[in-house]
Design a protein around this motif. Structure first.
Motif, PDB file in Angstrom:
ATOM      1  N   ILE A 192       0.844  -1.203   0.000  1.00 18.38           N
ATOM      2  CA  ILE A 192       0.000   0.000   0.000  1.00 18.38           C
ATOM      3  C   ILE A 192       0.878   1.252   0.000  1.00 18.38           C
ATOM      4  CG2 ILE A 192      -1.692   1.320   1.334  1.00 18.38           C
ATOM      5  CD1 ILE A 192      -2.710  -1.407   2.416  1.00 18.38           C
ATOM      6  N   LEU A 193       1.912   1.249   0.839  1.00 16.04           N
ATOM      7  CA  LEU A 193       2.821   2.400   0.889  1.00 16.04           C
ATOM      8  C   LEU A 193       3.533   2.594  -0.448  1.00 16.04           C
ATOM      9  CD1 LEU A 193       4.403   1.875   4.429  1.00 16.04           C
ATOM     10  CD2 LEU A 193       2.766   3.637   3.772  1.00 16.04           C
ATOM     11  N   ALA A 194       3.940   1.484  -1.084  1.00 11.86           N
ATOM     12  CA  ALA A 194       4.608   1.592  -2.383  1.00 11.86           C
ATOM     13  C   ALA A 194       3.675   2.192  -3.424  1.00 11.86           C
ATOM     14  CB  ALA A 194       5.099   0.212  -2.828  1.00 11.86           C
ATOM     15  N   VAL A 195       2.397   1.816  -3.394  1.00 10.72           N
ATOM     16  CA  VAL A 195       1.420   2.388  -4.320  1.00 10.72           C
ATOM     17  C   VAL A 195       1.322   3.900  -4.120  1.00 10.72           C
ATOM     18  CG1 VAL A 195      -1.045   2.532  -4.860  1.00 10.72           C
ATOM     19  CG2 VAL A 195       0.048   0.296  -4.648  1.00 10.72           C
ATOM     20  N   VAL A 196       1.174   4.322  -2.875  1.00 12.63           N
ATOM     21  CA  VAL A 196       1.012   5.751  -2.594  1.00 12.63           C
ATOM     22  C   VAL A 196       2.277   6.519  -2.977  1.00 12.63           C
ATOM     23  CG1 VAL A 196       0.574   7.461  -0.782  1.00 12.63           C
ATOM     24  CG2 VAL A 196      -0.675   5.292  -0.778  1.00 12.63           C
ATOM     25  N   HIS A 197       3.436   5.932  -2.674  1.00  9.93           N
ATOM     26  CA  HIS A 197       4.694   6.602  -3.021  1.00  9.93           C
ATOM     27  C   HIS A 197       4.849   6.750  -4.532  1.00  9.93           C
ATOM     28  CE1 HIS A 197       9.282   6.429  -3.500  1.00  9.93           C
ATOM     29  NE2 HIS A 197       8.983   7.648  -3.090  1.00  9.93           N
ATOM     30  N   LEU A 198       4.595   5.686  -5.284  1.00  9.77           N
ATOM     31  CA  LEU A 198       4.737   5.760  -6.740  1.00  9.77           C
ATOM     32  C   LEU A 198       3.656   6.643  -7.357  1.00  9.77           C
ATOM     33  CD1 LEU A 198       5.775   2.098  -7.588  1.00  9.77           C
ATOM     34  CD2 LEU A 198       7.199   4.156  -7.600  1.00  9.77           C
ATOM     35  N   LEU A 199       2.487   6.676  -6.741  1.00 14.90           N
ATOM     36  CA  LEU A 199       1.447   7.593  -7.203  1.00 14.90           C
ATOM     37  C   LEU A 199       1.941   9.035  -7.067  1.00 14.90           C
ATOM     38  CD1 LEU A 199      -1.543   7.784  -8.169  1.00 14.90           C
ATOM     39  CD2 LEU A 199      -2.171   8.037  -5.757  1.00 14.90           C
ATOM     40  N   PHE A 200       2.596   9.336  -5.936  1.00 15.72           N
ATOM     41  CA  PHE A 200       3.116  10.692  -5.745  1.00 15.72           C
ATOM     42  C   PHE A 200       4.231  11.005  -6.733  1.00 15.72           C
ATOM     43  CE2 PHE A 200       6.290  13.548  -3.907  1.00 15.72           C
ATOM     44  CZ  PHE A 200       5.518  14.698  -3.827  1.00 15.72           C
ATOM     45  N   THR A 201       5.184  10.089  -6.907  1.00 16.18           N
ATOM     46  CA  THR A 201       6.291  10.377  -7.817  1.00 16.18           C
ATOM     47  C   THR A 201       5.796  10.544  -9.250  1.00 16.18           C
ATOM     48  OG1 THR A 201       6.778   8.008  -8.094  1.00 16.18           O
ATOM     49  CG2 THR A 201       7.971   9.182  -6.364  1.00 16.18           C
ATOM     50  N   SER A 202       4.727   9.811  -9.616  1.00 16.56           N
ATOM     51  CA  SER A 202       4.157   9.967 -10.959  1.00 16.56           C
ATOM     52  C   SER A 202       3.502  11.333 -11.120  1.00 16.56           C
ATOM     53  CB  SER A 202       3.135   8.865 -11.233  1.00 16.56           C
ATOM     54  OG  SER A 202       3.746   7.595 -11.223  1.00 16.56           O
ATOM     55  N   GLY A 203       3.018  11.904 -10.023  1.00 13.53           N
ATOM     56  CA  GLY A 203       2.453  13.245 -10.072  1.00 13.53           C
ATOM     57  C   GLY A 203       3.508  14.324  -9.963  1.00 13.53           C
ATOM     58  N   HIS A 204       4.555  14.067  -9.198  1.00 12.32           N
ATOM     59  CA  HIS A 204       5.611  15.059  -8.994  1.00 12.32           C
ATOM     60  C   HIS A 204       6.362  15.344 -10.286  1.00 12.32           C
ATOM     61  CE1 HIS A 204       8.565  17.325  -6.687  1.00 12.32           C
ATOM     62  NE2 HIS A 204       9.529  16.630  -7.252  1.00 12.32           N
ATOM     63  N   SER A 205       6.586  14.321 -11.083  1.00 15.60           N
ATOM     64  CA  SER A 205       7.238  14.477 -12.394  1.00 15.60           C
ATOM     65  C   SER A 205       6.447  13.665 -13.403  1.00 15.60           C
ATOM     66  CB  SER A 205       8.693  13.998 -12.338  1.00 15.60           C
ATOM     67  OG  SER A 205       9.462  14.783 -11.459  1.00 15.60           O
ATOM     68  N   ALA A 206       5.566  14.320 -14.123  1.00 13.72           N
ATOM     69  CA  ALA A 206       4.678  13.616 -15.057  1.00 13.72           C
ATOM     70  C   ALA A 206       5.485  12.974 -16.182  1.00 13.72           C
ATOM     71  CB  ALA A 206       3.659  14.591 -15.637  1.00 13.72           C
ATOM     72  N   VAL A 207       5.103  11.764 -16.556  1.00  7.39           N
ATOM     73  CA  VAL A 207       5.815  11.052 -17.619  1.00  7.39           C
ATOM     74  C   VAL A 207       5.694  11.796 -18.943  1.00  7.39           C
ATOM     75  CG1 VAL A 207       5.873   8.911 -18.973  1.00  7.39           C
ATOM     76  CG2 VAL A 207       5.540   8.820 -16.494  1.00  7.39           C
ATOM     77  N   ALA A 208       4.508  12.308 -19.228  1.00  5.20           N
ATOM     78  CA  ALA A 208       4.270  12.986 -20.503  1.00  5.20           C
ATOM     79  C   ALA A 208       3.260  14.100 -20.277  1.00  5.20           C
ATOM     80  CB  ALA A 208       3.760  11.996 -21.550  1.00  5.20           C
ATOM     81  N   GLY A 209       3.016  14.877 -21.356  1.00  3.84           N
ATOM     82  CA  GLY A 209       2.008  15.925 -21.276  1.00  3.84           C
ATOM     83  C   GLY A 209       2.608  17.309 -21.228  1.00  3.84           C
ATOM     84  N   PRO A 210       1.744  18.325 -21.192  1.00  2.28           N
ATOM     85  CA  PRO A 210       2.204  19.716 -21.284  1.00  2.28           C
ATOM     86  C   PRO A 210       2.633  20.324 -19.956  1.00  2.28           C
ATOM     87  CG  PRO A 210      -0.186  19.642 -21.261  1.00  2.28           C
ATOM     88  CD  PRO A 210       0.280  18.216 -21.237  1.00  2.28           C
ATOM     89  N   ASP A 211       2.430  19.622 -18.842  1.00  5.72           N
ATOM     90  CA  ASP A 211       2.753  20.164 -17.522  1.00  5.72           C
ATOM     91  C   ASP A 211       3.858  19.349 -16.873  1.00  5.72           C
ATOM     92  OD1 ASP A 211       0.636  22.144 -17.599  1.00  5.72           O
ATOM     93  OD2 ASP A 211      -0.754  20.487 -17.247  1.00  5.72           O
ATOM     94  N   LEU A 212       4.687  20.026 -16.084  1.00  8.87           N
ATOM     95  CA  LEU A 212       5.766  19.332 -15.391  1.00  8.87           C
ATOM     96  C   LEU A 212       5.220  18.335 -14.389  1.00  8.87           C
ATOM     97  CD1 LEU A 212       8.826  19.070 -14.802  1.00  8.87           C
ATOM     98  CD2 LEU A 212       8.531  20.883 -13.084  1.00  8.87           C
ATOM     99  N   MET A 213       4.111  18.701 -13.742  1.00  8.84           N
ATOM    100  CA  MET A 213       3.531  17.861 -12.692  1.00  8.84           C
ATOM    101  C   MET A 213       2.107  17.469 -13.045  1.00  8.84           C
ATOM    102  SD  MET A 213       4.803  20.188  -9.465  1.00  8.84           S
ATOM    103  CE  MET A 213       4.682  21.718 -10.405  1.00  8.84           C
TER     104      MET A 213
END
Length: 418
Positions: A192-213
């Motif tokens: 559960i903690l790994a899910v929440v952590h990776l969810l945050f890192t995916s939001g902190h630096s977006a893989v793609a798209g027009p926004d950094l986050m």
């Protein structure tokens, strides 16, 4: 022209609702189907209907509520045709499907939030830990397969195959996915903690798209971390994760300039850092480290060093190097090794940083990771090795899909040719 404008507005509204509401809608629908795949199908159908219905009727005032109603109605229709459900997977409840049992689970839940409850349900210990996390990020949190793949440093095709295998295992082994009780949580909390952590890192630096986050993902992760801390206030891993998210996200508003371009840590206006979150996070770091040093607490301690530094030049880089060394011993990871090498470069100079980075070029899991090439380019440029720096920046550009990060790298590449 007017119609095209309306169509674009509706498409944007549906996309925004997907980012913000997917987890809520899916969690509510699962409570009807008790079957994750069937619920996902119903939710996808609701979003598809939104494209046409909202174009005709207008975007509703509460898009999430509209989508939930449509998805749940679709789920009820599926339940009336029980035969089709035998092909759906994964099962969230096996055996008796009596409604009274479901009502009992919902009426007095151990986990009070639908989204967190569904994450805990999907982190089933019968599955491999990485499969638990990957399936949950993809199906429950709504991340694209490419985003999940980046989090695990694998290709998109590899991650798609892993998720498919996980679903098949659930189907063939008839793994029951019940809402976990108090006795079940210890076996699931790390996933559960790994899910929440990776969810945050995916939001902190977006893989793609027009926004950094992706601010929606970062906000959702912070909400979930707060809920977990409310449930398990004495767990040092939970405390460390909440501290890490608070202290890292405190820099959010300072990471981009007024024109939307990315700013280096050295360029950020620290008066824009969220001091309330920093003040909340620092005591949590200290508490977690006193209880038991863990991967989240050590990462939070690194973030705390940055948060407490009055300026970039006053940053205690030797302390950060030491913390990364401890983190690498506790939680060996190519990304930790990369961050350690970058810290070495800031502590001991670009030559030392480059020497620490060079062995990582042989690490297969970093072969497609643009940050390694970008770090090498930075140190090569600092050493005046422009031709090599240019090649490294070009490699980083090739591996980067986020538009803001690409613009940042292109600007650094242009500086080399001036």
């Amino acid at each position: 022209m007017a119609q095209r404008g309306r169509d674009r507005a509706v498409a944007a509204a549906v996309a925004d609702a997907h980012r913000r509401e997917w987890a809520f809608v899916l969690a509510a629908t699962v409570r009807v189907t008790r079957d994750l795949d069937a619920a996902e199908e119903c939710v996808q159908d609701a979003y598809a209907q939104a494209l046409t219905r909202w174009a005709a009727d207008g975007v509703p005032a509460r898009p999430g509520a509209w989508l939930t109603t449509v998805a749940r109605n679709r789920a009820l229709d599926l339940l009336r045709r029980r035969a089709t459900m035998t092909r759906a997977l994964p099962l969230l409840v096996s055996g008796d499907r009596d409604d009274d049992i479901a009502d009992e689970v919902v009426a007095d839940p151990v986990i009070p939030d639908d989204r967190l409850r569904l994450i805990a349900t999907c982190c089933h210990p019968a599955l491999a830990p990485e499969t638990q996390v990957a399936l949950t990020l993809r199906l429950v949190c709504g991340l694209a397969t490419a985003e999940v793949a980046r989090a695990f440093l694998v290709s998109e095709s590899t991650m798609a195959a892993r998720i498919t295998r996980g679903k098949k295992k659930i189907a063939t082994a008839r793994i029951p996915y019940r809402v976990p009780g108090p006795a079940d949580l210890p076996d699931r909390i790390q996933a559960i903690l790994a899910v929440v952590h990776l969810l945050f890192t995916s939001g902190h630096s977006a893989v793609a798209g027009p926004d950094l986050m992706r601010v929606d993902l970062a906000d959702r992760a912070l909400d979930l971390a707060r809920m977990l801390h409310g449930l398990l206030p004495d767990d040092p891993d939970v405390t460390g994760l909440l501290a890490l998210i608070l202290l890292t996200d405190a820099r959010r508003d300072a990471r981009v300039a007024a024109d939307g371009s990315q700013l280096r840590l050295s360029e950020q206006d620290r008066t824009r850092w969220d001091r309330a979150r920093i003040a909340e996070g620092i005591p949590l770091v200290r508490r977690a480290l006193r209880q038991r040093p863990n991967r989240y607490a050590l990462q939070a301690a690194i973030a705390a060093v940055h948060a407490e530094s009055p300026s970039f030049k006053d940053t205690d880089w030797p302390e950060i190097v030491g913390l990364y060394r401890l983190l690498g011993e506790l939680w060996p990871s190519p990304v930790v090794a990369l961050n350690h090498a970058v810290a070495v470069g800031f502590a001991d100079g670009p030559e030392a940083g480059l020497a620490a980075l060079d062995p990582l070029t042989l690490e297969p899991r970093l072969a497609g990771y643009g940050y390694l090439a970008a770090a090498r380019a930075h140190f090569l440029a600092a050493l005046g090795r422009s031709p090599e720096a240019r090649l490294a920046y070009e490699e980083a550009l090739h591996l980067t899909t986020n538009e803001v990060e690409r613009a940042f790298l292109a600007a650094r590449l242009a500086e080399l040719t001036e």
